[in-house]
Write an enzyme that holds these catalytic residues in place. Structure first.
Site, PDB file in Angstrom:
ATOM      1  N   ASN A  44     -38.685   3.381 -12.337  1.00  0.00           N
ATOM      2  CA  ASN A  44     -39.083   4.471 -11.461  1.00  0.00           C
ATOM      3  C   ASN A  44     -38.179   5.680 -11.710  1.00  0.00           C
ATOM      4  OD1 ASN A  44     -37.115   2.724 -10.142  1.00  0.00           O
ATOM      5  ND2 ASN A  44     -37.475   3.795  -8.220  1.00  0.00           N
ATOM      6  N   VAL A  45     -38.800   6.852 -11.616  1.00  0.00           N
ATOM      7  CA  VAL A  45     -38.097   8.121 -11.815  1.00  0.00           C
ATOM      8  C   VAL A  45     -38.439   8.993 -10.612  1.00  0.00           C
ATOM      9  CG1 VAL A  45     -37.784  10.132 -13.313  1.00  0.00           C
ATOM     10  CG2 VAL A  45     -38.295   7.890 -14.323  1.00  0.00           C
ATOM     11  N   ALA A  48     -36.806  15.220  -6.315  1.00  0.00           N
ATOM     12  CA  ALA A  48     -36.491  15.795  -5.000  1.00  0.00           C
ATOM     13  C   ALA A  48     -37.764  16.158  -4.236  1.00  0.00           C
ATOM     14  CB  ALA A  48     -35.594  17.025  -5.150  1.00  0.00           C
ATOM     15  N   SER A  49     -38.819  16.503  -4.957  1.00  0.00           N
ATOM     16  CA  SER A  49     -40.140  16.683  -4.352  1.00  0.00           C
ATOM     17  C   SER A  49     -40.797  15.306  -4.404  1.00  0.00           C
ATOM     18  CB  SER A  49     -40.946  17.711  -5.152  1.00  0.00           C
ATOM     19  OG  SER A  49     -42.234  17.826  -4.624  1.00  0.00           O
ATOM     20  N   TYR A  50     -40.607  14.517  -3.352  1.00  0.00           N
ATOM     21  CA  TYR A  50     -40.904  13.085  -3.366  1.00  0.00           C
ATOM     22  C   TYR A  50     -42.255  12.718  -3.971  1.00  0.00           C
ATOM     23  CZ  TYR A  50     -36.918  12.662  -0.144  1.00  0.00           C
ATOM     24  OH  TYR A  50     -35.689  12.701   0.430  1.00  0.00           O
ATOM     25  N   CYS A  55     -43.638   5.764 -10.384  1.00  0.00           N
ATOM     26  CA  CYS A  55     -43.253   4.356 -10.275  1.00  0.00           C
ATOM     27  C   CYS A  55     -43.012   3.737 -11.648  1.00  0.00           C
ATOM     28  CB  CYS A  55     -44.352   3.573  -9.567  1.00  0.00           C
ATOM     29  SG  CYS A  55     -44.680   4.096  -7.877  1.00  0.00           S
ATOM     30  N   GLU A  57     -44.158   0.947 -12.910  1.00  0.00           N
ATOM     31  CA  GLU A  57     -45.359   0.429 -13.559  1.00  0.00           C
ATOM     32  C   GLU A  57     -46.132   1.538 -14.255  1.00  0.00           C
ATOM     33  OE1 GLU A  57     -44.678  -1.922  -9.679  1.00  0.00           O
ATOM     34  OE2 GLU A  57     -44.385   0.117 -10.403  1.00  0.00           O
ATOM     35  N   CYS A  89     -47.158  -1.131  -5.881  1.00  0.00           N
ATOM     36  CA  CYS A  89     -47.821  -0.365  -4.821  1.00  0.00           C
ATOM     37  C   CYS A  89     -49.312  -0.237  -5.155  1.00  0.00           C
ATOM     38  CB  CYS A  89     -47.166   1.009  -4.662  1.00  0.00           C
ATOM     39  SG  CYS A  89     -47.551   2.189  -5.976  1.00  0.00           S
ATOM     40  N   CYS A  92     -50.178   1.967  -8.217  1.00  0.00           N
ATOM     41  CA  CYS A  92     -49.911   1.303  -9.498  1.00  0.00           C
ATOM     42  C   CYS A  92     -50.947   0.224  -9.796  1.00  0.00           C
ATOM     43  CB  CYS A  92     -48.507   0.714  -9.506  1.00  0.00           C
ATOM     44  SG  CYS A  92     -47.227   1.978  -9.638  1.00  0.00           S
TER      45      CYS A  92
END
Length: 135
Positions: A44-45, A48-50, A55, A57, A89, A92
């Protein structure tokens, strides 16, 4: 456990260690087994902008596609939760479904133990590319 499954599980654990997750502190790793036997990893990467977070996968799928793979046999996924198996999730699961419903999915704990399931079990009655040709 076959040697290929051992390698797949090991690589997903290694990928988790590469996660960039300064906000959630929830590292996730994934390793995909392609139909021709290659293993492609992802982590996962976060951003800051959620909403721009990607993810593990999906990172693995994107890497595999960029390397020319389109057929997949299995995926192993892991996070840091030790007391239960955690699946991908919903987003994914849908991305994996793009490339077929017959994936074997190895839900992997940090100690390397895993539960084998399938994408069709994790995403029953899924929307897939086959539905687009039915109109």
């Amino acid at each position: 456990m076959t040697d290929k499954v051992k390698e797949l599980v090991s690589k997903c654990l290694q990928a988790r260690d590469m996660a960039y997750c300064p906000y959630s502190r929830f590292p996730v790793g994934a390793a995909i087994l392609t139909a021709d036997g290659a293993i492609i990893t992802g982590c996962n990467v976060e951003n800051a902008s959620y909403g721009l977070t990607v993810c593990a996968e999906r990172t693995a799928v994107q890497r595999a596609v960029a390397e020319g793979h389109r057929q997949f046999a299995a995926i192993a996924v892991t996070c840091d939760i030790k007391d239960r198996f955690v699946g991908p999730c919903g987003a994914c699961r849908q991305v994996l479904m793009e490339f077929g419903s017959e994936w074997i999915v190895y839900l992997t704990k940090p100690d390397g133990s895993y539960k084998e399931t399938s994408l069709s079990e994790l995403l029953p009655l899924a929307f897939s590319p086959a539905h687009l040709g039915k109109n």
